[in-house]
Design an enzyme around this catalytic site. Structure first.
Site, mmCIF file in Angstrom:
data_model
loop_
_atom_site.group_PDB
_atom_site.id
_atom_site.type_symbol
_atom_site.label_atom_id
_atom_site.label_comp_id
_atom_site.label_asym_id
_atom_site.label_seq_id
_atom_site.Cartn_x
_atom_site.Cartn_y
_atom_site.Cartn_z
ATOM 1 C CG ASN A 53 -4.859 -11.609 2.275
ATOM 2 O OD1 ASN A 53 -3.761 -11.137 2.531
ATOM 3 N ND2 ASN A 53 -5.801 -11.690 3.191
ATOM 4 C CG ASN A 90 12.176 -3.279 8.581
ATOM 5 O OD1 ASN A 90 11.382 -3.512 7.682
ATOM 6 N ND2 ASN A 90 12.026 -3.746 9.805
ATOM 7 C CG ASP A 107 13.289 -1.823 12.823
ATOM 8 O OD1 ASP A 107 12.280 -1.294 13.360
ATOM 9 O OD2 ASP A 107 13.434 -3.043 12.705
ATOM 10 C CB ALA A 115 6.413 0.666 9.281
ATOM 11 C CE LYS A 132 -2.524 -2.640 11.321
ATOM 12 N NZ LYS A 132 -1.469 -1.711 10.942
ATOM 13 C CB ILE A 140 -0.971 -0.011 1.206
ATOM 14 C CG1 ILE A 140 -1.846 -1.270 1.137
ATOM 15 C CG2 ILE A 140 -1.840 1.243 1.219
ATOM 16 C CD1 ILE A 140 -2.676 -1.529 2.383
ATOM 17 C CE1 TYR A 158 -2.106 -6.224 10.692
ATOM 18 C CE2 TYR A 158 -4.381 -6.954 10.479
ATOM 19 C CZ TYR A 158 -3.359 -6.106 10.108
ATOM 20 O OH TYR A 158 -3.589 -5.125 9.173
ATOM 21 C CB SER A 160 -7.290 -3.303 9.685
ATOM 22 O OG SER A 160 -8.016 -4.418 9.261
ATOM 23 C CG ASN A 212 -11.119 -7.500 2.327
ATOM 24 O OD1 ASN A 212 -11.788 -6.960 3.220
ATOM 25 N ND2 ASN A 212 -10.747 -8.754 2.410
HETATM 26 P P1 NAD Z 1 3.387 -4.618 3.485
HETATM 27 O O1 NAD Z 1 3.946 -5.706 4.349
HETATM 28 O O2 NAD Z 1 3.455 -4.787 2.025
HETATM 29 O O3 NAD Z 1 4.068 -3.222 3.868
HETATM 30 C C1 NAD Z 1 4.502 -2.929 5.178
HETATM 31 C C2 NAD Z 1 5.934 -2.420 5.042
HETATM 32 O O4 NAD Z 1 6.418 -2.099 6.346
HETATM 33 C C3 NAD Z 1 6.873 -3.476 4.461
HETATM 34 O O5 NAD Z 1 7.583 -2.913 3.360
HETATM 35 C C4 NAD Z 1 7.810 -3.816 5.617
HETATM 36 O O6 NAD Z 1 9.110 -4.113 5.157
HETATM 37 C C5 NAD Z 1 7.758 -2.554 6.441
HETATM 38 N N1 NAD Z 1 8.039 -2.713 7.873
HETATM 39 C C6 NAD Z 1 7.506 -3.615 8.747
HETATM 40 N N2 NAD Z 1 7.987 -3.395 9.967
HETATM 41 C C7 NAD Z 1 8.838 -2.328 9.893
HETATM 42 C C8 NAD Z 1 9.644 -1.627 10.820
HETATM 43 N N3 NAD Z 1 9.683 -1.962 12.113
HETATM 44 N N4 NAD Z 1 10.394 -0.583 10.375
HETATM 45 C C9 NAD Z 1 10.375 -0.214 9.072
HETATM 46 N N5 NAD Z 1 9.643 -0.852 8.149
HETATM 47 C C10 NAD Z 1 8.882 -1.898 8.556
HETATM 48 O O7 NAD Z 1 1.875 -4.390 3.958
HETATM 49 P P2 NAD Z 1 0.732 -3.515 3.283
HETATM 50 O O8 NAD Z 1 -0.291 -4.439 2.760
HETATM 51 O O9 NAD Z 1 1.310 -2.494 2.403
HETATM 52 O O10 NAD Z 1 0.119 -2.843 4.581
HETATM 53 C C11 NAD Z 1 0.514 -1.553 5.019
HETATM 54 C C12 NAD Z 1 -0.182 -1.251 6.323
HETATM 55 O O11 NAD Z 1 -1.595 -1.341 6.137
HETATM 56 C C13 NAD Z 1 0.160 -2.242 7.440
HETATM 57 O O12 NAD Z 1 0.226 -1.534 8.664
HETATM 58 C C14 NAD Z 1 -1.029 -3.180 7.438
HETATM 59 O O13 NAD Z 1 -1.236 -3.787 8.678
HETATM 60 C C15 NAD Z 1 -2.157 -2.231 7.084
HETATM 61 N N6 NAD Z 1 -3.308 -2.917 6.476
HETATM 62 C C16 NAD Z 1 -3.117 -3.701 5.379
HETATM 63 C C17 NAD Z 1 -4.201 -4.370 4.827
HETATM 64 C C18 NAD Z 1 -4.017 -5.252 3.617
HETATM 65 O O14 NAD Z 1 -4.918 -6.005 3.303
HETATM 66 N N7 NAD Z 1 -2.908 -5.190 2.898
HETATM 67 C C19 NAD Z 1 -5.477 -4.236 5.383
HETATM 68 C C20 NAD Z 1 -5.634 -3.416 6.499
HETATM 69 C C21 NAD Z 1 -4.539 -2.753 7.044
HETATM 70 C C1 UD1 Z 2 -7.996 -10.953 6.074
HETATM 71 C C2 UD1 Z 2 -7.792 -10.791 7.550
HETATM 72 C C3 UD1 Z 2 -7.932 -9.319 7.897
HETATM 73 C C4 UD1 Z 2 -6.956 -8.485 7.080
HETATM 74 C C5 UD1 Z 2 -7.213 -8.751 5.597
HETATM 75 C C6 UD1 Z 2 -6.187 -8.064 4.756
HETATM 76 C C7 UD1 Z 2 -8.495 -12.933 8.537
HETATM 77 C C8 UD1 Z 2 -9.511 -13.634 9.384
HETATM 78 N N1 UD1 Z 2 -8.743 -11.621 8.282
HETATM 79 O O1 UD1 Z 2 -9.308 -10.520 5.772
HETATM 80 O O2 UD1 Z 2 -7.673 -9.113 9.274
HETATM 81 O O3 UD1 Z 2 -7.107 -7.092 7.341
HETATM 82 O O4 UD1 Z 2 -7.094 -10.160 5.345
HETATM 83 O O5 UD1 Z 2 -6.655 -7.986 3.430
HETATM 84 O O6 UD1 Z 2 -7.521 -13.529 8.132
HETATM 85 N N2 UD1 Z 2 -10.938 -16.997 0.863
HETATM 86 C C9 UD1 Z 2 -11.114 -18.194 0.223
HETATM 87 N N3 UD1 Z 2 -10.016 -18.878 -0.209
HETATM 88 C C10 UD1 Z 2 -8.743 -18.413 -0.019
HETATM 89 C C11 UD1 Z 2 -8.571 -17.162 0.635
HETATM 90 C C12 UD1 Z 2 -9.696 -16.496 1.087
HETATM 91 O O7 UD1 Z 2 -12.241 -18.655 0.045
HETATM 92 O O8 UD1 Z 2 -7.778 -19.096 -0.421
HETATM 93 C C13 UD1 Z 2 -12.136 -16.242 1.305
HETATM 94 C C14 UD1 Z 2 -12.207 -15.980 2.792
HETATM 95 O O9 UD1 Z 2 -12.841 -17.038 3.452
HETATM 96 C C15 UD1 Z 2 -12.993 -14.673 2.822
HETATM 97 C C16 UD1 Z 2 -12.603 -13.958 1.524
HETATM 98 O O10 UD1 Z 2 -12.071 -14.984 0.684
HETATM 99 O O11 UD1 Z 2 -14.370 -14.931 2.776
HETATM 100 C C17 UD1 Z 2 -11.538 -12.894 1.718
HETATM 101 O O12 UD1 Z 2 -10.421 -13.462 2.427
HETATM 102 P P1 UD1 Z 2 -9.045 -12.688 2.619
HETATM 103 O O13 UD1 Z 2 -8.582 -12.162 1.316
HETATM 104 O O14 UD1 Z 2 -8.127 -13.570 3.385
HETATM 105 O O15 UD1 Z 2 -9.447 -11.424 3.486
HETATM 106 P P2 UD1 Z 2 -10.253 -11.345 4.881
HETATM 107 O O16 UD1 Z 2 -10.447 -12.665 5.489
HETATM 108 O O17 UD1 Z 2 -11.452 -10.520 4.650
#
Ligand code: NAD
Ligand code: UD1
Length: 333
Positions: A199, A32, A58, A81, A153, A12, A149, A124, A179
């Site tokens: 995912n 990092n 970091d 991060a 948050k 992201i 996790y 999230s 998502n």
């Molecule tokens: P990502 O893992 O791709 O990016 C996170 C980045 O943070 C990585 O590049 C990692 O190397 C870096 N990082 C981790 N710990 C660190 C530290 N201590 N110091 C410096 N860098 C560090 O994840 P993302 O999907 O881009 O998610 C970004 C943020 O959004 C995260 O906080 C995640 O929890 C939150 N989020 C993501 C989702 C999702 O579905 N991707 C959903 C809800 C919230």
């Molecule tokens: C998950 C995390 C959520 C996190 C989000 C990041 C859980 C319980 N929740 O959400 O905390 O913020 O990822 O995007 O892990 N599915 C399948 N087959 C697969 C994978 C997923 O059927 O191989 C289904 C799941 O059951 C769900 C939907 O697809 O109904 C979405 O799943 P996923 O992409 O993992 O996201 P979340 O579970 O919504």
């Protein structure tokens, strides 16, 4: 003045870096590279024509953050991060609490030291817990998270809320993502999960690429139109644009606001899979398997507050999400 993107080399963060640069903002990235690669900085430059300043450090290292703040005029932080794998957080809770909470605390403390007054935090939809009813609204109670996790948050949201109460000059925006899926249309940056994806979208993309032979659909007996889980999938570029607006909002506001970033529309697992098949012309073999522990039937946003406060609304639909996820996966082959 610059905006500091912690975790800006990640999925992201890198898309947000592109949209920030496109909007004419100066950015600095600290990462990092725990879950990303240095070449992402080159790719951001390739897409935008601008090379962001990058520190491989970091965020739990306060001295390193102090150096970054002393070398740059940072007026806003977007704190991405953190560790994000739900299943892994159940296996390694202490590592998740340590990294996610420590990095947030260090960022908050160093911001205070340098008089930086606005922060946008990656939260999230998981903070709504398992008892909330759809659509999720920002004023609903949070808590009841199902994994460490999610609790990180929840706890960081609370820390930031308290910090904003204590410092009346501080502006905090808690962005609750639904998502995120898809990738930049160039196919250069996207989500790159390590090992077997947890995912849905990255798993579908790997089935399409022949890396996995079929998709396991977790449960077809939910109380949803086709029995499979319903989620609010949002294109990562829309999400990134939401951050650009959130940064502007944070600069002109004081206090703490939680804002959902979702489309407000729910699509089922089968609907997403079929859209992927139609848009990309690739068949995705699948099997129904039992529900995954901890999963909810339906999760989608009430997206009206983001429209009201940020004038933000998702513009890309499920077809673009499927097209761009495949565009990125295909490029990796
Ligand atoms: P990502 O893992 O791709 O990016 C996170 C980045 O943070 C990585 O590049 C990692 O190397 C870096 N990082 C981790 N710990 C660190 C530290 N201590 N110091 C410096 N860098 C560090 O994840 P993302 O999907 O881009 O998610 C970004 C943020 O959004 C995260 O906080 C995640 O929890 C939150 N989020 C993501 C989702 C999702 O579905 N991707 C959903 C809800 C919230
Ligand atoms: C998950 C995390 C959520 C996190 C989000 C990041 C859980 C319980 N929740 O959400 O905390 O913020 O990822 O995007 O892990 N599915 C399948 N087959 C697969 C994978 C997923 O059927 O191989 C289904 C799941 O059951 C769900 C939907 O697809 O109904 C979405 O799943 P996923 O992409 O993992 O996201 P979340 O579970 O919504």
């Amino acid at each position: 003045m610059s905006v500091l993107l912690t975790g800006g080399a990640g999925y992201i963060g890198s898309h947000t870096a592109v949209e920030m640069i496109n909007a004419g903002k100066e950015i600095v990235i600290v990462d990092n590279l725990y879950n990303s690669e240095a070449k992402v900085i080159d790719l951001i430059e390739q897409i935008t024509g601008v090379r962001p300043k990058f520190y491989k450090e970091d965020c739990c290292d306060k001295k390193a953050l102090e150096k970054i703040f002393s070398e740059n005029e940072i007026d806003t932080v977007i704190h991405f991060a953190g560790y994000k794998a739900v299943g892994e957080s159940v296996e390694k809770p202490a590592e998740y609490y340590r990294n996610n909470i420590d990095s947030a605390l260090c960022v908050i403390e160093v911001m205070k030291e340098f008089g930086c007054k606005s922060i946008v935090f990656s939260s999230s939809a998981t903070v709504y817990g398992s008892d909330a009813t759809v659509p999720y609204k920002e004023d609903m109670p949070t808590g009841g998270c199902t994994n460490p996790y999610g609790w990180t948050k929840y706890m960081i949201e609370q820390i930031l809320r308290d910090q904003a109460k204590a410092d009346k000059e501080l502006s905090v925006v808690l962005l609750r993502y639904f998502n995120p899926v898809g990738a930049h249309e160039s196919g250069l940056i996207g989500e790159n999960p390590k090992g077997i994806p947890n995912n849905l979208m990255p798993y579908i993309a790997q089935v399409a690429a022949g890396i996995r032979d079929h998709l396991n659909v977790f449960g077809n007996d939910y109380d949803t139109p086709d029995g499979t889980g319903v989620r609010d999938f949002i294109h990562v570029v829309d999400l990134a644009k939401g951050h650009v607006l959130a940064v502007d909002y944070a600069k002109n506001h004081k206090g703490c606001e939680a804002i959902n970033l979702g489309t407000g529309n729910g699509y089922s697992v089968l609907q997403l899979m079929r859209a992927f098949e139609d848009v990309n012309g690739i068949k995705i073999p699948y099997e129904f398997t039992p529900r995954r522990a901890g999963d909810l039937g339906s999760c989608y946003a009430d997206a009206s507050k983001a429209k009201e406060l940020l004038n933000w609304k998702a513009g890309l639909g499920i077809n673009e999400m499927c097209r761009d996820s495949w565009g990125y996966q295909k490029n990796k082959k």
